[in-house]
Design a protein around this motif. Structure first.
Motif: not given
Lengths: 510, 510
Positions: A248, A250, A252, A274, A350, A364, A366, A368, A401, A415, B353
């Motif tokens: 996963e 993430t 920021y 992302l 998000s 953030s 993310t 997966s 985080d 992350k 996620t």
């Protein structure tokens, strides 16, 4: 030349009509099913009503109680295997049926836990099994549970979590044992049972169970009862599985959610970052752009290609069924795609979309990422390659985080959370014990068996291979459109009957 | 040359110390606040407890009842304005205070509705106001409501939905009216109130209200009481706002969620397609790549640049406060960025996620895109440009989720949902009536007022300008770090007191 042609024609004419000889055990199973279908389904509904997420130990134990009682009624000696000091690990249910005079032991693997289910995405509650006149996709409607006298259509479906994955072998095994017993047809092998309780949680303790109780599990062939049959509906034996891992990621933006008017066009937007990162990893048509991602993959062998040839070409039909006008790597068949590692965006998150969307820049975003492994790929090595790629895009990698100080020190921060995982497994297609099972399935189904070098899906099989050093085959019975791992999972009733037919043949093979 | 230097020095020395003359009305407001702080806050808590999402008409009406009763107690004649046959449209609350001998009418705008709030993202329930010793970011802790004798620290915060946006003018206006009344200081203008009940829902009916009840709203200057003050804490008057619109884009993968093992590496992945589309629209550092997106934007004028110069350069401090080591367009200041249209990913969603992540290829992926408009941009024209760009990327545009037939006909399909929106508005910085308000604010605050050509945020002001043809200024009082539109919205207590000071000065300006 003439001879070759004659052989060719005789193959064409007779190969699909394999072994029409009646198999008494299979006949017994069919007759028993016709007489007891209502009871078999009614018992199965009771099992499906028990929630079975591995983390829910209370309900896991209720499933175990149900199964032990059911198998003991059929004369098996059952045992709950646990790990010392780990009361919250779902137990392995172990069982034995000893057959006088048998000189072969089959070990049947089933897992009784299921995927987590978010009820809001299901048409009916996941653990309230619901009968349908056909699949929802084919405009099936909910129907009441039939009365004892009413005929049961094999096209009906049962919707419910684990209806296919992987509780369905239980009603089929239990009814098969009843059928053989009622017809006085003896088993020809010793049978052992290994019922896993945390497969969908990644089987984190299966190796510990195998090593701790190794002598119980000695035998000649593991038969994994799991997974969906081929889309054609033809009988199928599978010789391997993909491995799996996941990550996963993430990235920021601002430390607090910002009003998209007061800061939009100025604050970095994590969703945009992302998107950039994901596009750098893989292009839209499927090519993975991460350095070395394919390097460790075993090449496709001649034997694999021969096994591919037993498959009907259903790819176009699947595409149509799924509403797909194209697939990744246009010239790559579905079975061939299982020979390569994959990188799949399983989830993106998000801020909010739809009704809950707000005018903010989220803090953030993310993704997966699911990674499926081909033979040769090591889970950790593949994760290392993805992480190295992220670093190459300018990201500082963290495990928690980041605090403000860290954020101010690095322009881009990701992350990365790594999942566990396991490598792929493949048994040789020519293994003699495996071949006996192939023959037994073929006798029951009177159709050429599809030999599948590898499933796309994953089971924790490599532990069994490594610890037990015993050949393994997988014999699936579920319909391919069972919505496995997704909302509205279901089983087609006819596939339970198919299970009884092939199990009765395997349990009585010479 | 000497003279110029002398003038320069006198400006340096004296400009920051503007008008130290005591303003009696402001003094009265301060004294009243010191004596009644407990009651002012306690009344405000009651208002904040009433949920105020525009779609929740029952609670909206409770807010209206509260406000009408409170303003009537201060001698205003209040009226609930509704639209015929639209019982579920939040009413406009209208009010008047007529001042004998006044030859100027100010119309005060406040909105009493707030943004929707997803309680799971809030530290405390959104409509259970909670007192804190400081902001959460500055390690504030929840504190009990003080007893009457306990001093109230202006650094305390009230956390709750709409604490800043936009209920905070209410306690400040009410206490100001009480303070002036108690000290027998007369108002110098007629005051009208226009309290909007659906601003956060995009004010879909504000124009209808304005046109229907136009004669009630006649006056000389609209004063919008909304929005946060500048980060420096200095007093501020704002002359315009950005416009706003938005779109939601959904792209499609398979018709049903697929097991990522059985179909990964073969089925198209909607998250990957969405990432590609988003990257084609904007790069990571902020540049928008959509053809013509900036073409209609009004250029920055000399007057705008002079107003920029009244701003302290707080950009580095904001970056640090937000944990941002960089911002989009490195050389562009925050205020300058308000002069350009923006495209911001407010939300991303596909599958799941975190804990709920499952091994599936989701059926779709959605991005919620926020678009802020600069002067000159037409909302629909901007949406057209984004949609044309999506088509250029090979997407077939639909308005509803596509059926299988549509999916099979088009390689890539995007569902585009357009939000409403409104254009930007800007009043001339040199408007004489607006200048009176600037002077009144400056007298109360004894500090140079920041003249802001445009807010980054958006209010439905252009309707007011178009229908009423009256100049408009915005006078904000909320702290800039109020988490407006986000979870954990809050108001700093000292900013309520600031509101009383400047309102008392405006209400009594000559």
């Amino acid at each position: 030349m003439y001879k070759v042609t004659a052989l060719f024609f005789s193959l064409i004419l007779f190969l699909p009509l394999i072994s029409t000889a009646q198999v008494p055990a299979v006949e017994a199973a069919r007759e028993f099913k016709d007489a007891n279908a209502h009871q078999i389904l009614s018992d199965y509904f009771e099992l499906l009503k028990i929630p079975n997420v591995a983390g829910d130990i209370e309900n896991i134990n209720k499933n175990a109680d149900f199964l032990i009682s059911a198998f003991e009624k059929r004369g098996a000696s059952m045992e709950l295997l646990t790990l010392p000091d780990k009361p919250n690990v779902p137990p392995v249910i172990y069982g034995e049926i000893n057959t006088p005079g048998a000189n072969r032991t089959l070990i049947l693997y089933v897992h009784y836990d299921g995927q987590p289910a978010d009820p809001k995405n299901w048409t009916h509650a996941p653990w309230e099994p619901t009968l349908y006149s056909a699949s929802m996709e084919n405009n099936g409607n909910p129907i009441p549970f039939p009365s004892v006298s009413e005929p049961i259509d094999p096209e009906w479906r049962i919707y419910g979590r684990s209806a296919s994955d992987d509780k369905v072998p239980f009603p089929a095994i239990l009814a098969t044992l009843d059928a053989l017993n009622e017809s006085d047809i003896p088993l020809t092998s010793n049978i052992k049972f290994f019922f896993d309780g945390e497969e969908e949680a990644g089987s984190p303790h299966v190796r510990e169970f195998l090593e701790r109780y190794k002598e119980k599990f000695e035998g000649d062939l593991w038969v994994f009862l799991d997974g969906p049959k081929h889309q054609s509906g033809r009988p199928q034996v599978v010789f391997g599985v993909r491995g799996v891992t996941g990550m996963e990621v993430t990235v920021y933006g601002p430390s607090r959610a910002l009003h998209s008017g007061h800061y939009g066009g100025w604050s970095p937007v994590p969703g945009q970052m992302l998107a950039d990162l994901l596009v750098s990893m893989k292009n839209e048509t499927g090519e993975i752009l991460i350095e070395g991602f394919n390097d460790s993959t075993a090449p496709i062998t001649e034997a694999d290609r021969k096994a591919f040839a037993t498959l009907p070409d259903y790819d176009d039909q699947i595409r149509e069924e799924l509403g797909l006008s194209w697939t990744e790597f246009e010239d790559r068949s579905l079975i061939e795609s299982f020979m390569y590692p994959t990188l799949t965006i399983k989830g993106l998150n998000s801020g909010n979309t739809g009704e809950l969307a707000r005018n903010v820049i989220p803090i953030s975003a993310t993704a997966s990422l699911g990674i499926r492994l081909a033979k040769g790929n090591d889970p950790q090595d593949m994760q290392d390659k993805v992480e190295a790629h992220i670093q190459k895009q300018g990201y500082h990698i963290v495990r928690e985080d980041p605090d403000k100080e860290t954020k101010l020190k690095h322009r881009k921060i990701a992350k990365v959370t790594r999942s566990g995982g396991y490598p792929a497994m493949r048994t040789s297609i020519n293994d003699p014990m495996a071949q006996q099972v192939v023959d037994a399935v073929e006798r029951a189904a009177s159709e050429e068996v599809i030999l599948y070098p590898s499933y796309g899906g994953t089971l924790p099989i490599y532990h069994f291979e490594e610890v037990m050093q015993t050949p393994i085959v997988i014999v699936p019975i579920a319909n391919h459109d069972n919505n496995q791992h997704a909302p509205d999972e279901n089983i087609r009733i006819g596939n339970i009957w198919y299970g009884m037919e092939i199990y009765s043949s395997i349990f009585t093979m010479q």
